[in-house]
Design an enzyme around this catalytic site. Structure first.
Site, PDB file in Angstrom:
ATOM      1  N   GLY A 155      -2.808  51.520 -35.964  1.00 33.70           N
ATOM      2  CA  GLY A 155      -3.584  51.493 -35.115  1.00 33.70           C
ATOM      3  C   GLY A 155      -3.884  50.744 -34.116  1.00 33.70           C
TER       4      GLY A 155
ATOM      5  CG  MET B 254      -2.340  42.848 -35.528  1.00 33.16           C
ATOM      6  SD  MET B 254      -3.275  43.049 -36.801  1.00 33.16           S
ATOM      7  CE  MET B 254      -3.308  40.760 -37.142  1.00 33.16           C
TER       8      MET B 254
ATOM      9  CD  GLU C 280      -7.887  45.914 -34.048  1.00 27.83           C
ATOM     10  OE1 GLU C 280      -7.584  44.796 -34.665  1.00 27.83           O
ATOM     11  OE2 GLU C 280      -7.995  46.690 -35.254  1.00 27.83           O
TER      12      GLU C 280
ATOM     13  CG  ASN D 204      -2.035  39.760 -32.898  1.00 30.27           C
ATOM     14  OD1 ASN D 204      -1.982  40.134 -33.921  1.00 30.27           O
ATOM     15  ND2 ASN D 204      -1.378  41.065 -32.257  1.00 30.27           N
TER      16      ASN D 204
ATOM     17  CG  HIS E 238     -11.025  42.369 -37.020  1.00 27.10           C
ATOM     18  ND1 HIS E 238     -11.337  42.073 -38.573  1.00 27.10           N
ATOM     19  CD2 HIS E 238     -10.349  43.552 -37.461  1.00 27.10           C
ATOM     20  CE1 HIS E 238     -10.746  42.877 -39.155  1.00 27.10           C
ATOM     21  NE2 HIS E 238     -10.120  43.624 -38.227  1.00 27.10           N
TER      22      HIS E 238
END
Length: 856
Positions: A261, A263, A298, A265, A301
């Protein structure tokens, strides 16, 4: 010949790395077929590493050009190179600290697995979680090796992006520096002809952050909601968790070819384009909801995954379970908390309970794996989030907040374990969490059996917990289960508000005195634990809870239970739905004190998969064909019985001509479209056709489209195609819905026809998932057609896809995971397909592991 069986990796075998890294410098000279990657890595010996002192680096599909240590070239005699690793013996190393330099060549254009560096429509894109960085250069590709990265990209493409802050830019190059130590799985690179949609955000610390969403030319006008969701996520993170963003820039890139879905990074989030691009005309309310949630996930995160990561991949739930819980909290605050809770539980029961009950059951923290990509599962994500929710319920909101602040302060910049996570809660609360830890180490869904007794004004409630055996875990120990409950009088008045029973022993009994009459218990309020409650309240008790419970989740749960019981009775002996059930639905649907989206959820019937599992629980062998027919019959009965109410709702819930994706409008559309779906068959689709024609947004258009497909409108698929054939994301819906709404006996043939359509690009994960899941998930009766054609269709495509994209093939194979609950004929047909897949030459470890687990 088949490849040798891959070796399992075990948590018990974890060992710290021999070497740590102080800094990483990478230079990319981009070329579709021959990208050069030049790495300069400063290693130092880890005092906690193994005594042998060997330098062991991961590397796959790399053409080695040159190696140097402290500037001295290495010859083939200085190292051992295999298909997966490069090892330099300790005797060949100069000491405890050295500079490693490597030059390799890779071919992004040929990388169809979409792991490492690959190409999507002329754009370079990376995906390194979990083990993709080893396909870029030689490196200790494990999450407990963290370092700051400096990256230079050489290319004539107009946009060159990587992690961190941009430090230099000129004709044909760009340089980026990420000062925050990170593992290699968080590395990212994007290069291509992209357009930015830009904004800014000032953090609570006064830092101004540049925000960019990068998209293909022509998609700029569909990024507004994603940007708004990002800014709201940043505000919420500061307000609730007191965490601010820590770089000068935050970039998001939308990519069409993406296995996941999104990421997280560091500083450069890469998203599947379906979770970024949205306009009222092309995206549904559900799409907007997903974008909001995944953007938040995300972004969150950044602290729970990036600044603090996991020591090894067995600890994946540490970052994912916690971040899912945080994005659930965010959505509860942005929208309706009760509706969000119901939706989350529906997902948990549909995906994770199914996982726990079958051959793919595993711990929230697994003990072993062959291919880590196979453990990005509902157990790790959704059940992992439920474990965090229980922990917060047990210690309280204030202690939870104190523990999180301690977690951030203590472990910033570290790679951690579940033990580290639980320790901060033990330190804050002085509570022993060793028994609670079993939620991480035991697979399976606990069952809580309920017994009631009332005598002489005393109500006795006995709860007993058990966990069924799961693969490799035949015996289970008692967990800590928080059971939230309240009591209602037979008149529907709450006499005892919510309290928590901590079920820690195999059996617990509580007594409540001084009652004039036997109460009606409201158990597991708010779904306080991810368990199955084995309790058989009377029809009248559930009707009372449906009408009067003060807990919204349990009010919905009562209606759901009555619907499931009605369906199973119709399935078993053709019993007619009870008028009291239908009347209760009508009263609830018309109750204007309730949120519209809550009423829409209550009108939704259990899925065919849910009914199949209910049949198994009742000791029946589920017949998918009969289940489909029975569910359809109940839907039509509800439509006829509630027609006056549903007609009134359809008129009253029109939100007007100006579209907004906010919760209030989305709820009205949900209830209006639910009313349409229940009554469309009564007028041969006349209202659905008018609804489709008048639709000013994709939510309403798809609602009409689905209704018209259900009644067999011969022209609607072609009309939709003519309008939307040039929009790649809308066409995913076209492929999916046609198969999902097909008559079961025609579904496989339609899927086969659509697989030959010029727009069916099976190498694109979104398009592949749309068509195949339209059959396996959207049309269970079609997939389980007695001929076995659905099983052969899936097996054929898994074998074909596995050669190019093993990760997606493995994930799609889970459609077979419940095969042992069906009749002997269907089991034999599925077993034959599983055997055929397992016997395929060159089968990937990803798909091979999944098939072996399902066959066991």
């Amino acid at each position: 010949m088949k490849d040798a069986a891959p070796t399992a990796i075990h948590l018990a075998d974890y060992r710290p790395p021999n070497y740590l890294i102080d800094e990483v410098h990478l230079r990319f000279r981009l070329d579709p077929c021959a990208t050069r990657v030049i790495s300069r890595i400063r290693f130092r010996a880890n005092p906690d590493g193994l005594d042998d002192g060997n330098l062991i680096l991961d590397g796959e599909n790399l053409r080695l050009i040159e190696l140097r240590i402290d500037g001295i070239p290495l010859t083939a005699l200085d190292y051992l190179l295999t298909d997966t690793h490069l090892t330099v013996p300790a005797a060949r190393l100069p000491g405890d600290s050295f500079l490693w330099e490597a030059e390799v060549e890779i071919a992004p254009k040929d990388n169809t697995a979409l792991e490492g560096l690959y190409m999507s429509n002329g754009m370079y894109c990376s995906q390194c979680e979990a083990e993709g960085f080893r396909k870029i250069t030689f490196y200790p590709d494990r999450p407990d090796v963290m370092a700051p990265f400096t990256v230079r990209i050489d290319s004539e493409l107009p946009v060159l992006l990587s992690n961190g802050n941009q430090t230099a830019q000129g004709p044909g190059f760009a340089e980026w520096h990420d000062p925050w130590p990170k593992p290699a799985y968080l590395f990212a690179l994007v290069a291509g002809d992209l357009r930015p949609v830009s904004d800014s955000f000032t953090t609570m610390e006064g830092k101004e952050v540049a925000l960019n969403i990068w998209v293909r030319p022509g998609d700029e006008d569909r990024c507004g909601y994603a940007m708004d969701a990002l800014k709201r996520s940043m505000i919420w993170e500061e307000k609730v968790y007191r965490r601010a963003y820590d770089l000068d820039i935050f970039n998001i890139v939308a990519v069409d070819d993406f296995n996941m879905g999104a990421m997280e990074n560091k500083g450069l989030n890469i998203f599947n384009s379906k979770y970024v691009l949205a306009s009222p005309e092309t995206a549904t309310d559900r799409d907007f909801d997903f974008i909001e949630r995944i953007i938040a996930h995300e972004y969150f995160h950044n602290w729970t995954g990036n600044r603090i990561t996991c020591r090894d991949w067995f600890q994946l739930c540490l970052k994912e379970g916690l971040t899912v819980f945080r994005d659930q909290q965010f959505t509860e605050d942005m929208r309706s908390a009760p509706v969000k809770r119901i939706e989350d539980v529906l997902q948990l029961r549909t995906r994770q309970f199914r996982e726990d009950a079958g051959p793919l059951a595993h711990n929230v923290r697994p003990d072993s794996y062959i291919e880590i990509n196979n453990f990005y599962t509902a157990t790790v994500y959704e059940k992992g989030a439920e474990v965090i929710r229980m922990l917060r319920l047990l210690v309280g909101a204030e202690a939870y907040d104190q523990a999180l602040q301690l977690y951030f302060d203590r472990h910033d910049g570290q790679a951690c374990t579940i033990e580290d996570w639980l320790a901060v809660f033990e330190d804050v609360t002085a509570r022993d969490l060793s028994q609670f830890k079993r939620w991480y180490t035991q697979a399976g869904t606990p069952h809580v059996t309920v017994r009631e007794h009332f005598e002489d004004g005393t109500y006795r409630l006995t709860l007993r917990q058990t966990v069924p055996p799961t693969p490799d875990q035949p015996l289970k120990e008692p967990a800590v289960i928080p059971v939230a409950f309240g009591l209602l009088s037979p008149a529907g008045i709450e006499t005892h508000p919510t309290r928590i029973i901590e079920l820690v022993d195999p059996e617990t009994t509580i007594e409540i005195d001084g009652l004039a009459e036997k109460p009606v218990p409201s158990l597991l309020r708010g779904f306080s634990a991810p368990v199955i409650v084995d309790h058989a309240p009377s029809f009248g008790d559930r009707a009372l809870l449906l009408a009067h419970d003060t807990d919204p989740f349990n009010r919905w749960e009562a209606g759901r239970s009555l619907a499931r019981e009605t369906l199973l009775a119709m399935l078993a002996d053709g019993a007619a739905p009870a008028p009291a059930f239908l009347d209760g639905l009508a009263r609830l649907a018309a109750d204007e004190t309730l949120d519209a989206d809550f009423r829409a959820l209550t009108l939704a019937l259990p899925s065919e998969d849910d009914i199949a599992q209910g049949a198994v629980d009742a000791g029946l062998v589920p017949d998918p064909t009969a289940i489909h027919a029975t569910r359809k019959a109940l839907k039509e009965t509800i439509g006829r019985h509630l027609k006056p109410t549903l007609d009134a709702l359809y008129d009253a819930m029109d939100p007007g001509p100006v579209y907004s994706p906010d919760a209030a409008q989305a709820g009205k559309r949900a209830l209006r479209n639910a009313a349409l779906g229940l009554t469309a068959h009564l007028d041969a689709g006349a209202r659905a056709r008018a609804h489709y024609d008048a639709a000013g947004n994709m939510t309403d258009q798809l609602a009409g489209f689905g209704c018209l497909l259900d009644i067999g409108d011969p022209d609607i698929a072609a009309r939709f195609y003519d309008q939307w054939q040039d929009d790649r994301l809308v066409m995913d819906k076209w492929f999916l819905l046609q198969v999902a709404h097909a008559a079961p006996e025609k579904a496989v043939a339609l899927a086969e026809t659509l697989a030959g359509h010029p727009l069916f690009d099976w190498k694109n994960p979104n398009r592949f998932r749309s068509l195949v899941s339209g059959l396996t998930v959207g049309n269970p009766a079609g997939f389980h057609d007695p001929s076995g054609a659905g099983y052969a269709f899936l097996a054929d495509w898994l074998i074909r896809l596995d050669r190019l994209n093993p990760q997606t093939a493995a994930r799609m194979s889970t459609a077979f995971d419940t095969w042992k609950r069906y009749d002997a004929d269907r089991q034999a047909l599925i077993a034959a397909e599983l055997t055929r897949i397992a016997g395929t030459d060159g089968l990937s470890p990803d798909l091979g592991e999944m098939i072996d687990r399902m066959r066991a």
